[in-house]
Design a protein around this motif. Sequence first.
Motif, PDB file in Angstrom:
ATOM      1  N   ASP A 118       0.849  -1.182   0.000  1.00 10.26           N
ATOM      2  CA  ASP A 118       0.000   0.000   0.000  1.00 10.26           C
ATOM      3  C   ASP A 118       0.886   1.233   0.000  1.00 10.26           C
ATOM      4  O   ASP A 118       1.907   1.265   0.695  1.00 10.26           O
ATOM      5  N   ARG A 151      -7.672   6.950   1.305  1.00  5.16           N
ATOM      6  CA  ARG A 151      -8.935   6.217   1.457  1.00  5.16           C
ATOM      7  C   ARG A 151      -8.743   4.813   2.025  1.00  5.16           C
ATOM      8  O   ARG A 151      -9.539   4.349   2.820  1.00  5.16           O
ATOM      9  N   THR A 152      -7.698   4.108   1.605  1.00  2.47           N
ATOM     10  CA  THR A 152      -7.525   2.726   2.050  1.00  2.47           C
ATOM     11  C   THR A 152      -6.983   2.625   3.471  1.00  2.47           C
ATOM     12  O   THR A 152      -7.309   1.682   4.176  1.00  2.47           O
ATOM     13  N   HIS A 153      -6.139   3.550   3.874  1.00  4.90           N
ATOM     14  CA  HIS A 153      -5.571   3.541   5.227  1.00  4.90           C
ATOM     15  C   HIS A 153      -5.622   4.938   5.837  1.00  4.90           C
ATOM     16  O   HIS A 153      -4.604   5.620   5.929  1.00  4.90           O
TER      17      HIS A 153
END
Length: 189
Positions: A118, A151-153
């Motif tokens: 990520d 958004r993901t983390h």
Amino acid sequence: MDASQPHDAATDSGQPSPAEKFSATHKRGERGPDEMIWQGGYSAIDQSGSFFILGLITIGLIASCFFLPPMIIISLIAIPILWVVQLIRVWWIKMGVAYELTNRRFIHESGVINRTTDRIEVIDVDDVTIEQGIMDRMFNVGTIKITSSDRTHPELRLRGIKDVRKVALMIDDARQAERDRRGVYIESV
């Protein structure tokens, strides 16, 4: 217009094509390769509390052998199993985490069998917090909590970081340098 020759409508209006914009940006040198600032992973020193407790359990099992002779067999089996399980657990965590900080990105890799990578743009980092317990402070390790607009983390915890204050300062400095480079300023509310 001949269909065999690609034609971009932007060149007719005097505007450069996307390909020309891309090559012009690289000619100015604005977007070179990322520069490595820090690279690290999980430090086994973070498990010092677990090893301390496991040491106390081992001492307790050995001491119980003097008072209860049947405990010798249980201790001979339990002690090696507990230590092997703890060492495998630490190895698994250590092998499953890798971090990389560049001048533009924070890269977090996790997993041993299935690897997930990520990326968080450092410009999106909003806050960097250090968390340390008493054992962590003794051995200069800790957890860094990154709060970002990713958004993901939106909240990423980096556990077991050696020299935690130094690394947190590097992340914060990279964020500020990227914001300065792009001309992004955040006002206090």
